[in-house]
Design a protein around this motif. Sequence first.
Motif, PDB file in Angstrom:
ATOM      1  N   MET A   1       0.832  -1.208   0.000  1.00  0.00           N
ATOM      2  CA  MET A   1       0.000   0.000   0.000  1.00  0.00           C
ATOM      3  C   MET A   1       0.865   1.255   0.000  1.00  0.00           C
ATOM      4  O   MET A   1       0.555   2.227  -0.678  1.00  0.00           O
ATOM      5  N   LEU A   2       1.965   1.224   0.750  1.00  0.00           N
ATOM      6  CA  LEU A   2       2.831   2.398   0.867  1.00  0.00           C
ATOM      7  C   LEU A   2       3.755   2.586  -0.333  1.00  0.00           C
ATOM      8  O   LEU A   2       4.009   3.705  -0.763  1.00  0.00           O
ATOM      9  N   ALA A   3       4.289   1.481  -0.866  1.00  0.00           N
ATOM     10  CA  ALA A   3       5.382   1.575  -1.847  1.00  0.00           C
ATOM     11  C   ALA A   3       4.957   1.425  -3.304  1.00  0.00           C
ATOM     12  O   ALA A   3       5.670   1.873  -4.191  1.00  0.00           O
ATOM     13  N   SER A   4       3.813   0.807  -3.587  1.00  0.00           N
ATOM     14  CA  SER A   4       3.425   0.562  -4.982  1.00  0.00           C
ATOM     15  C   SER A   4       3.342   1.844  -5.808  1.00  0.00           C
ATOM     16  O   SER A   4       3.861   1.906  -6.920  1.00  0.00           O
ATOM     17  N   GLY A   5       2.698   2.867  -5.272  1.00  0.00           N
ATOM     18  CA  GLY A   5       2.566   4.143  -5.994  1.00  0.00           C
ATOM     19  C   GLY A   5       3.920   4.768  -6.298  1.00  0.00           C
ATOM     20  O   GLY A   5       4.224   5.073  -7.460  1.00  0.00           O
ATOM     21  N   PRO A   6       4.767   4.960  -5.267  1.00  0.00           N
ATOM     22  CA  PRO A   6       6.093   5.537  -5.530  1.00  0.00           C
ATOM     23  C   PRO A   6       6.950   4.690  -6.481  1.00  0.00           C
ATOM     24  O   PRO A   6       7.672   5.234  -7.306  1.00  0.00           O
ATOM     25  N   LEU A   7       6.863   3.359  -6.364  1.00  0.00           N
ATOM     26  CA  LEU A   7       7.641   2.504  -7.271  1.00  0.00           C
ATOM     27  C   LEU A   7       7.149   2.641  -8.709  1.00  0.00           C
ATOM     28  O   LEU A   7       7.940   2.687  -9.645  1.00  0.00           O
ATOM     29  N   GLN A   8       5.825   2.722  -8.906  1.00  0.00           N
ATOM     30  CA  GLN A   8       5.288   2.912 -10.259  1.00  0.00           C
ATOM     31  C   GLN A   8       5.730   4.262 -10.815  1.00  0.00           C
ATOM     32  O   GLN A   8       6.121   4.367 -11.979  1.00  0.00           O
TER      33      GLN A   8
END
Length: 132
Positions: free
Chosen positions: A110-117
Amino acid sequence: MTIIENTVQISRPVEEVFNFLADMNNHQQLMPENIYNWSSTRDEARFTIQNMAKLAIHISERKEFSEIVAVPSEKAPFEVELKWVLEDGGNGSTTAKHIISADLNMMMKMLASGPLQKLVNHETEKLKEILG
């Protein structure tokens, strides 16, 4: 395993794109502004992601003109692999796919998927901008 990817077309030969990506010194040009304290050699890069973590990654595999794989060289917050897959697009062009595979628990996902994308999208767009 969470897989995050993006693909771009580059108007340069696959050998040229491979040679650029095979040198970690060039990857600083692909990074967003929230990456700082960058230091690198041909095989390894160390940097800090603002408000997140310090990372050290090294190229673990180079398959000539087709694939470059980088993994953490020190303990990372989670298992991660960064891969570039290159295909000759014909007429001197290249299809470049950037893939991040990360072993994220539900909270980290939930925390990292957006920043990684965002990172994958930024790196592929910068590659296209730099190499055309």
